[in-house]
Design a protein around this motif. Structure first.
Motif, PDB file in Angstrom:
ATOM      1  N   ILE A 112       0.865  -1.187   0.000  1.00  0.00           N
ATOM      2  CA  ILE A 112       0.000   0.000   0.000  1.00  0.00           C
ATOM      3  C   ILE A 112       0.899   1.234   0.000  1.00  0.00           C
ATOM      4  N   PRO A 113       0.915   2.015  -1.074  1.00  0.00           N
ATOM      5  CA  PRO A 113       1.855   3.137  -1.160  1.00  0.00           C
ATOM      6  C   PRO A 113       1.397   4.424  -0.474  1.00  0.00           C
ATOM      7  N   SER A 114       0.117   4.576  -0.204  1.00  0.00           N
ATOM      8  CA  SER A 114      -0.394   5.861   0.304  1.00  0.00           C
ATOM      9  C   SER A 114      -0.524   5.867   1.818  1.00  0.00           C
ATOM     10  N   GLY A 115      -0.152   7.009   2.414  1.00  0.00           N
ATOM     11  CA  GLY A 115      -0.303   7.196   3.844  1.00  0.00           C
ATOM     12  C   GLY A 115      -1.659   7.783   4.189  1.00  0.00           C
ATOM     13  N   LEU A 116      -1.896   7.992   5.482  1.00  0.00           N
ATOM     14  CA  LEU A 116      -3.214   8.417   5.948  1.00  0.00           C
ATOM     15  C   LEU A 116      -3.534   9.874   5.637  1.00  0.00           C
ATOM     16  N   ASP A 117      -2.558  10.642   5.181  1.00  0.00           N
ATOM     17  CA  ASP A 117      -2.819  12.048   4.862  1.00  0.00           C
ATOM     18  C   ASP A 117      -3.840  12.194   3.736  1.00  0.00           C
ATOM     19  N   VAL A 118      -3.992  11.171   2.889  1.00  0.00           N
ATOM     20  CA  VAL A 118      -4.946  11.258   1.774  1.00  0.00           C
ATOM     21  C   VAL A 118      -6.386  11.234   2.272  1.00  0.00           C
ATOM     22  N   ALA A 119      -6.590  10.880   3.545  1.00  0.00           N
ATOM     23  CA  ALA A 119      -7.947  10.756   4.080  1.00  0.00           C
ATOM     24  C   ALA A 119      -8.496  12.061   4.631  1.00  0.00           C
ATOM     25  N   ALA A 120      -7.715  13.112   4.617  1.00  0.00           N
ATOM     26  CA  ALA A 120      -8.094  14.344   5.304  1.00  0.00           C
ATOM     27  C   ALA A 120      -9.396  14.958   4.809  1.00  0.00           C
ATOM     28  N   SER A 121      -9.701  14.813   3.515  1.00  0.00           N
ATOM     29  CA  SER A 121     -10.915  15.429   2.978  1.00  0.00           C
ATOM     30  C   SER A 121     -11.833  14.411   2.296  1.00  0.00           C
ATOM     31  N   ALA A 122     -11.688  13.148   2.645  1.00  0.00           N
ATOM     32  CA  ALA A 122     -12.480  12.101   2.001  1.00  0.00           C
ATOM     33  C   ALA A 122     -13.964  12.251   2.347  1.00  0.00           C
ATOM     34  N   ASP A 123     -14.811  11.913   1.369  1.00  0.00           N
ATOM     35  CA  ASP A 123     -16.259  11.906   1.593  1.00  0.00           C
ATOM     36  C   ASP A 123     -16.701  10.630   2.290  1.00  0.00           C
ATOM     37  N   LEU A 124     -15.889   9.599   2.191  1.00  0.00           N
ATOM     38  CA  LEU A 124     -16.197   8.316   2.829  1.00  0.00           C
ATOM     39  C   LEU A 124     -14.905   7.651   3.271  1.00  0.00           C
ATOM     40  N   ILE A 125     -14.880   7.222   4.522  1.00  0.00           N
ATOM     41  CA  ILE A 125     -13.803   6.402   5.055  1.00  0.00           C
ATOM     42  C   ILE A 125     -14.353   5.003   5.267  1.00  0.00           C
ATOM     43  N   ALA A 126     -13.726   3.996   4.649  1.00  0.00           N
ATOM     44  CA  ALA A 126     -14.201   2.620   4.749  1.00  0.00           C
ATOM     45  C   ALA A 126     -13.184   1.780   5.514  1.00  0.00           C
ATOM     46  N   VAL A 127     -13.688   0.985   6.450  1.00  0.00           N
ATOM     47  CA  VAL A 127     -12.827   0.151   7.289  1.00  0.00           C
ATOM     48  C   VAL A 127     -13.276  -1.305   7.168  1.00  0.00           C
ATOM     49  N   PRO A 128     -12.565  -2.123   6.400  1.00  0.00           N
ATOM     50  CA  PRO A 128     -12.927  -3.539   6.296  1.00  0.00           C
ATOM     51  C   PRO A 128     -12.504  -4.310   7.539  1.00  0.00           C
ATOM     52  N   ALA A 129     -12.868  -5.580   7.588  1.00  0.00           N
ATOM     53  CA  ALA A 129     -12.504  -6.437   8.721  1.00  0.00           C
ATOM     54  C   ALA A 129     -10.994  -6.433   8.935  1.00  0.00           C
TER      55      ALA A 129
END
Length: 317
Positions: free
Chosen positions: A59-76
């Motif tokens: 997984i190349p991307s860090g959590l900074d890409v989530a700052a303005s997301a319209d949806l955060i998804a958390v699988p099992a």
């Protein structure tokens, strides 16, 4: 508007539930008239993430890409203590009013982040007691496919994540968009969130076949007045036996299943036609606009007029 989706890949992520989110939001279906999302997978420490099956994903991307997301998804994922960096992302998303979705044991990350406090929730029935015991501030329902509570959607195991994800697409982009995705995935376009997680008693093959035929006939005759007695006669059963076996086989009552299908049909007509509300109500089987409005407000928390303004004009533009 639902545009930017970020999937959190936590250590111990389950490949199937991970794949469910990727399949719904990560595939470009614009050639079929489907929606296009800005989809990114993120993790706290970019690089190799070990899955529950023992192999690594890069997984190349860090959590900074989530700052303005319209949806955060958390699988099992592994249910032990979750890294605070993921919890901060989840809290921030909930605080700004973004959608937050969990699949199966992903609900434990949401609970550890504190956003299930005062909300209803669900998870795989095998983990429901543990979720309720560890996080008494949430009301856990172990017998539903998914629950939405103020933009936080928790779902049961495996395929229930598809239903939950399509529910969010439908709420934000309309039934037409959700149906395109479902058709390409070869899954039902809408299963009610309140449907049972598992079938109590497997029915014989001939019974399952008869319910498939009855369901198909019901869909073709939504505008007719359909009663349990009438449906039972077509299935060559008593009304009591039909109602009991329908629920065991389909996971919900005949009336609830029929209302859900009529609602889907009404949504499609409101999006794709300029029929009057009375015409839509008649064609979808609700009979009158007032009855249709009752079901829209009860199930979608919006009136048919508001639904058409939100989605009918969008399709036309």
């Amino acid at each position: 508007m639902l545009r930017t989706i970020v999937l959190l890949a936590l250590p111990g992520v389950a490949p199937f539930e991970f794949g469910v989110i990727c399949e719904v939001f990560g595939v470009d279906r614009s050639d079929s008239g489907g929606p296009t999302f800005d989809f990114t997978i993120a993790t706290a420490d970019p690089g190799a993430v070990r899955t529950s099956l023992g192999f690594d994903m890069i997984i190349p991307s860090g959590l900074d890409v989530a700052a303005s997301a319209d949806l955060i998804a958390v699988p099992a994922h592994a249910m032990e203590s979750v890294d605070e960096r993921y919890l901060s992302v989840i809290r921030a998303a909930e605080a700004r009013g973004a959608w937050v979705l969990s699949v199966c044991s992903g609900a434990f990350a949401l609970a550890q982040a504190g956003i299930l406090e005062g909300r209803k929730s669900t998870t795989h029935w095998m983990y429901a007691e543990k979720l309720a015991a560890n996080f008494p501030g949430t009301v856990v329902d172990p017998d539903v496919l998914f629950i939405e509570d103020r933009h936080v959607v928790t779902s049961a195991g495996t395929a229930a994540g598809i239903d939950a994800a399509l529910h969010i697409v439908r709420k934000e982009l309309g039934a037409g968009a959700a149906n395109v995705i479902a058709r390409r995935m070869v899954v039902p376009p809408q299963r009610d969130g309140g449907q049972s997680q598992y079938i109590e008693t497997p029915v014989k093959a001939e019974c399952a076949d008869s319910f498939a035929a009855i369901a198909e006939w019901m869909l073709a005759n939504l505008s007719a007045e359909l009663t349990v007695d009438q449906l039972a006669r077509r299935a060559l059963m008593s009304s009591r036996t039909f109602a009991r076996r329908f629920r065991a086989d389909m996971g919900t009552t005949p009336a609830a299943w029929l209302n859900r299908q009529r609602l889907i049909r009404a949504q499609q007509l409101l999006e794709e036609s300029d029929d009057s509300l009375e015409q839509v109500a008649r064609l979808s089987g609700f009979g009158t606009a007032s009855v249709m409005r009752h079901h829209f407000v009860k199930m979608l928390q919006v009136s048919p007029q508001a639904y058409r303004r939100a989605f009918g004009l969008r399709l036309a533009s």
